[in-house]
Design a protein around this motif. Structure first.
Motif, PDB file in Angstrom:
ATOM      1  N   SER A 128       1.980  17.805  -6.832  1.00  8.89           N
ATOM      2  CA  SER A 128       1.403  19.052  -7.334  1.00  8.89           C
ATOM      3  C   SER A 128      -0.068  18.881  -7.670  1.00  8.89           C
ATOM      4  N   TYR A 129      -0.840  19.948  -7.413  1.00  7.16           N
ATOM      5  CA  TYR A 129      -2.268  19.945  -7.712  1.00  7.16           C
ATOM      6  C   TYR A 129      -2.598  21.029  -8.734  1.00  7.16           C
ATOM      7  N   PHE A 130      -3.539  20.697  -9.615  1.00 10.36           N
ATOM      8  CA  PHE A 130      -4.033  21.627 -10.630  1.00 10.36           C
ATOM      9  C   PHE A 130      -5.543  21.709 -10.467  1.00 10.36           C
ATOM     10  N   TYR A 131      -6.086  22.933 -10.317  1.00  8.44           N
ATOM     11  CA  TYR A 131      -7.522  23.133 -10.107  1.00  8.44           C
ATOM     12  C   TYR A 131      -8.107  23.976 -11.245  1.00  8.44           C
ATOM     13  N   THR A 132      -9.269  23.567 -11.730  1.00  5.55           N
ATOM     14  CA  THR A 132      -9.910  24.341 -12.787  1.00  5.55           C
ATOM     15  C   THR A 132     -11.412  24.057 -12.820  1.00  5.55           C
ATOM     16  N   THR A 133     -12.181  25.042 -13.250  1.00  2.00           N
ATOM     17  CA  THR A 133     -13.604  24.837 -13.518  1.00  2.00           C
ATOM     18  C   THR A 133     -13.850  24.725 -15.023  1.00  2.00           C
ATOM     19  N   ASN A 134     -12.776  24.757 -15.794  1.00  2.00           N
ATOM     20  CA  ASN A 134     -12.853  24.641 -17.248  1.00  2.00           C
ATOM     21  C   ASN A 134     -12.145  23.361 -17.683  1.00  2.00           C
ATOM     22  N   PRO A 135     -12.870  22.268 -17.928  1.00  2.00           N
ATOM     23  CA  PRO A 135     -12.228  21.011 -18.290  1.00  2.00           C
ATOM     24  C   PRO A 135     -11.429  21.078 -19.587  1.00  2.00           C
ATOM     25  N   CYS A 136     -11.692  22.110 -20.420  1.00  2.00           N
ATOM     26  CA  CYS A 136     -10.919  22.266 -21.655  1.00  2.00           C
ATOM     27  C   CYS A 136      -9.492  22.752 -21.375  1.00  2.00           C
ATOM     28  N   GLU A 137      -9.260  23.238 -20.153  1.00  2.00           N
ATOM     29  CA  GLU A 137      -7.976  23.860 -19.838  1.00  2.00           C
ATOM     30  C   GLU A 137      -6.840  22.844 -19.720  1.00  2.00           C
ATOM     31  N   ILE A 138      -7.152  21.605 -19.417  1.00  2.00           N
ATOM     32  CA  ILE A 138      -6.115  20.598 -19.230  1.00  2.00           C
ATOM     33  C   ILE A 138      -6.597  19.278 -19.809  1.00  2.00           C
ATOM     34  N   ASP A 139      -5.680  18.533 -20.413  1.00  2.00           N
ATOM     35  CA  ASP A 139      -5.985  17.215 -20.955  1.00  2.00           C
ATOM     36  C   ASP A 139      -5.153  16.194 -20.185  1.00  2.00           C
ATOM     37  N   PRO A 140      -5.780  15.469 -19.248  1.00  2.00           N
ATOM     38  CA  PRO A 140      -5.007  14.536 -18.423  1.00  2.00           C
ATOM     39  C   PRO A 140      -4.334  13.440 -19.231  1.00  2.00           C
ATOM     40  N   GLN A 141      -4.783  13.248 -20.485  1.00  2.00           N
ATOM     41  CA  GLN A 141      -4.180  12.233 -21.333  1.00  2.00           C
ATOM     42  C   GLN A 141      -2.748  12.599 -21.705  1.00  2.00           C
ATOM     43  N   TYR A 142      -2.455  13.882 -21.839  1.00  2.00           N
ATOM     44  CA  TYR A 142      -1.157  14.318 -22.336  1.00  2.00           C
ATOM     45  C   TYR A 142      -0.366  15.163 -21.341  1.00  2.00           C
ATOM     46  N   SER A 143      -1.027  15.667 -20.312  1.00  2.00           N
ATOM     47  CA  SER A 143      -0.346  16.582 -19.394  1.00  2.00           C
ATOM     48  C   SER A 143       0.461  15.872 -18.320  1.00  2.00           C
ATOM     49  N   GLY A 144       0.185  14.575 -18.131  1.00  2.00           N
ATOM     50  CA  GLY A 144       0.844  13.855 -17.046  1.00  2.00           C
ATOM     51  C   GLY A 144       0.089  13.946 -15.736  1.00  2.00           C
TER      52      GLY A 144
END
Length: 397
Positions: free
Chosen positions: A270-286
């Motif tokens: 799965s891919y997640f795309y965003t121009t807002n780095p606040c939208e996802i935290d790779p540390q906790y989202s997996g």
């Protein structure tokens, strides 16, 4: 005659005493004014850079302010910063002096005394900076007259814990003028030397230490990033920029004014795309940071079209991008050109898992053309500083 001689001697002594006292008084006044100016500039630097005054030291021997350990600012540049801020904003407690370089170009001259090992480390560091996909551009030049930055040796020794010092950008938006390497640390391993050079170049372009409360916090970055290359006093081997390093640099130095980077994350297929780095935290989202898909405009401009992000299937954490709206729930994440413009490259769509998930396709969007993928086509054109020439099978910077 003896009496006249004695009288002249008394008069001369009094005159000398008066002159000496006057000289000492003027010297004292000058020193007092000088100290007042130093304190004024320290307070200004503390307010504008948001750093404790205790971490700003003035070295009268060299005429430099030492900021947070390894950033140098000559007295004249501190005066220029202060005078410029006063003429622009009228007071020194504004947060506008953010030391961003414009244009973000460094032409670096390496002084002859610098060893071949340090020069190689610098060249490696430049390569890493140039491939982060931001507007920063660095190169080594052979003539001092054609440079705007000088890498040299300092006169510091084993008593100094500082491996190198860097100058910060000046008020005109030019990069810091020098990096001074402590030759005592010539024994450092090659990868550690690379880390030192990447770190100091960061200071030249206005980045502060990530584990200090100095300067305004860049949006969507943590208060402390332990693995960042901008950590202070850490002697470690170069392991690459962290995700938050990339966010900080891309935020300060986007490819074009008014653009923002498309960040790509991946978990399994799965891919997640965003121009807002606040939208996802790779540390906790997996999700793992998987690079970027270039830069798009935040607002529409002539020749641009909306770039929609839609949910791919039933998972809100799997996305696909399109220039056509397919649902009322689609989100516009930016605007890209429908035809190629200067500085742009094609944004390709690939069905990344077609042979494995024929009933549930997952889409990779990237600026890198790969003719081995069975299904791919450009959906528009984005800003990019790394252009892949698929005809030559080569990357140009």
């Amino acid at each position: 005659m003896r009496l006249l001689g004695a009288l002249c001697l008394v008069i001369f002594s009094v005159s000398c005493s008066i002159d000496h006292n006057k000289e000492m008084e003027e010297k004292g006044n000058n020193e007092e004014q000088y100290n007042e100016e130093i304190n004024l500039l320290k307070n200004y630097l503390s307010l504008s850079m948001q750093i404790d005054t205790k971490k700003i030291i003035y070295d009268s021997r060299t005429g430099n302010f030492i900021i947070d350990g390894d950033v140098l600012m000559p007295l004249e540049e501190a005066r220029d910063h202060y005078n410029h801020a006063g003429s622009i904003i009228g007071k020194v407690n504004q947060r506008g002096d953010n030391h961003v370089v414009s244009p973000p170009v460094a032409k670096i001259y390496v002084s002859p005394e610098v060893s071949a090992e340090w020069r190689k480390a610098l060249e490696e560091a430049i390569k890493h900076w140039n491939t982060i996909n931001a507007s920063i551009s660095m190169s080594v030049v052979s003539e001092l007259s054609s440079s705007n930055m000088n890498v040299r040796y300092s006169n510091y020794d084993e008593n100094s814990k500082i491996r190198a010092y860097a100058a910060s950008p000046n008020y005109l938006g030019q990069p810091g003028k020098f990096i001074s390497i402590n030759p005592y640390y010539n024994y450092l391993l090659p990868d550690v030397k690379v880390e030192v050079m990447v770190h100091e170049l960061g200071h030249n372009f206005g980045l502060n230490h990530t584990n200090e409360k100095a300067g305004p916090q860049i949006p969507c970055t943590p208060l402390d990033d332990e693995t960042s290359v901008m950590q202070t006093y850490s002697i470690k081997a170069w392991k690459g920029f962290t995700y938050y390093d990339v966010v900080a640099i891309s935020t300060l130095y986007p490819m074009a004014v008014g653009t923002k980077k498309i960040y790509r994350f991946k978990k399994n297929q799965s891919y997640f795309y965003t121009t807002n780095p606040c939208e996802i935290d790779p540390q906790y989202s997996g999700y793992v940071f998987d690079g970027d898909a270039g830069y798009v405009y935040s607002s529409p401009l002539p020749g641009t079209v909306p770039l929609y992000r839609s949910v791919n299937g039933s998972s809100v954490k799997d996305h696909k991008l399109s220039i056509e709206q397919t649902s009322v729930n689609d989100v516009v994440i930016g605007y890209l050109y429908s035809s190629q413009h200067a500085g742009t490259t094609a944004l390709f769509r690939y069905v990344s898992s077609y042979e494995y998930f024929p009933s549930g396709q997952h889409y990779l969007f990237t600026t890198v053309f790969d003719e081995e993928y069975p299904i791919s086509f450009p959906i528009g054109y984005v800003y990019n500083n790394i252009i892949y020439d698929y005809k030559k099978n080569d990357i140009e910077l």
